[in-house]
Design an enzyme around this catalytic site. Structure first.
Site, PDB file in Angstrom:
ATOM      1  N   CYS A  72     -13.407   0.477  -6.554  1.00 43.26           N
ATOM      2  CA  CYS A  72     -12.985   0.833  -5.865  1.00 43.26           C
ATOM      3  C   CYS A  72     -11.981   1.973  -6.719  1.00 43.26           C
ATOM      4  O   CYS A  72     -12.299   2.470  -7.642  1.00 43.26           O
ATOM      5  CB  CYS A  72     -12.203  -0.458  -5.995  1.00 43.26           C
ATOM      6  SG  CYS A  72     -11.053  -0.330  -7.448  1.00 43.26           S
ATOM      7  N   GLY A  73     -11.239   2.440  -5.670  1.00 44.18           N
ATOM      8  CA  GLY A  73     -10.640   3.967  -6.179  1.00 44.18           C
ATOM      9  C   GLY A  73      -8.646   3.627  -6.049  1.00 44.18           C
ATOM     10  O   GLY A  73      -8.666   2.895  -6.935  1.00 44.18           O
TER      11      GLY A  73
END
Length: 261
Positions: free
Chosen positions: A111-112
């Protein structure tokens, strides 16, 4: 209460080999895990199916939904065909409802900027009052040299990350592993919080690069430094400077490099 039939942490897969008999390899399991409070779902993570109590509690602490000194009445784990649910049973007054409702996390292992409503939230931890420990290069090398022996799942799969809590002299005290580096750190945070060690002196060691979300989550601990196997990103350094967290990594020739603060 822990449910039955959690998936295995790895799957035995046959692979082609140069010898006639072939070989087998343990492949890391990536499993959907729903985390919620008092029967209400909060987020779904893709994670390794182990130490899920630590994952749920640690994520809640690192995201500011629960204080580190919160004590759930129970953490219930149930496994279904679709995945596993981890339900934290705790008094409603212990839950920071603002953090719970403002963030909808997309919990992929890579995830960013997941679930952040505004760029200002990147600096939500604020400046920390951290112990100004002088962690020596020898302490860092000691931790680096011993982490592989403590990565039991990675020894089988060669594909999972580790998060370790180390004493100021580099003794590895706790280790958690996961297919996601931030999941591994959340598991470590959950373990530290449950043990009453969240503010203990020491540093965090990660078997990964230093990304901003690892800095963000380390802010939930009393760590004086975040030590990573490879270099940080620019945003990680900026956030670390904002919360007075030193970043250390291995540079050219394998020497310890100190960055920021």
């Amino acid at each position: 209460m822990t449910g039955l039939n959690l998936p295995q942490a790895s799957l035995d897969v046959a692979i082609a080999s140069t010898d006639a008999e072939g070989s087998h390899w343990a492949i890391a399991t990536e499993h959907p895990v729903e985390i919620g409070f008092n029967g209400r779902a909060w987020t779904v993570m893709m994670a390794s199916p182990g130490d899920l109590e630590d994952l749920a509690f640690g994520l809640a602490v690192s995201e500011g939904v629960l204080n580190a000194d919160a004590r759930p009445d129970a953490i219930e784990i149930m496994t279904y065909a679709e995945g596993t649910t981890v339900d934290i049973r705790i008094a409603a007054k212990a839950i920071n409802g603002d953090r719970l409702t403002r963030r909808t996390l997309d919990g992929h292992t890579g995830c960013g900027l997941c679930g952040i409503e505004s760029l200002a939230e990147l600096h939500a931890p604020g400046p920390g009052q951290r112990r100004a420990l002088n962690i020596s290069d020898a302490a860092i090398e000691r931790a680096f040299n011993n982490i592989s022996d403590r990565q039991t799942l990675n020894q089988q799969t060669h594909s999972v990350h580790a998060a370790a809590w180390c004493s100021p002299v580099g003794v590895i005290e706790f280790v958690r592993e996961d297919v996601g580096r931030h999941n591994a750190l959340d598991k470590l945070i959950g373990l530290l919080a449950a043990a009453g060690r969240i503010e203990a002196p020491g540093f965090v060691l990660m078997s990964s690069r230093c990304s901003y979300e690892l800095v963000y989550k380390t802010a939930a601990t009393g760590a004086s430094a975040l030590v990573t196997l490879s270099a940080p990103t620019s945003l990680a350094l900026q956030l670390a400077d904002a919360i007075n967290l030193q970043i250390l990594t291995r540079g050219p020739g394998g020497r310890v490099v100190r960055l920021g603060v």
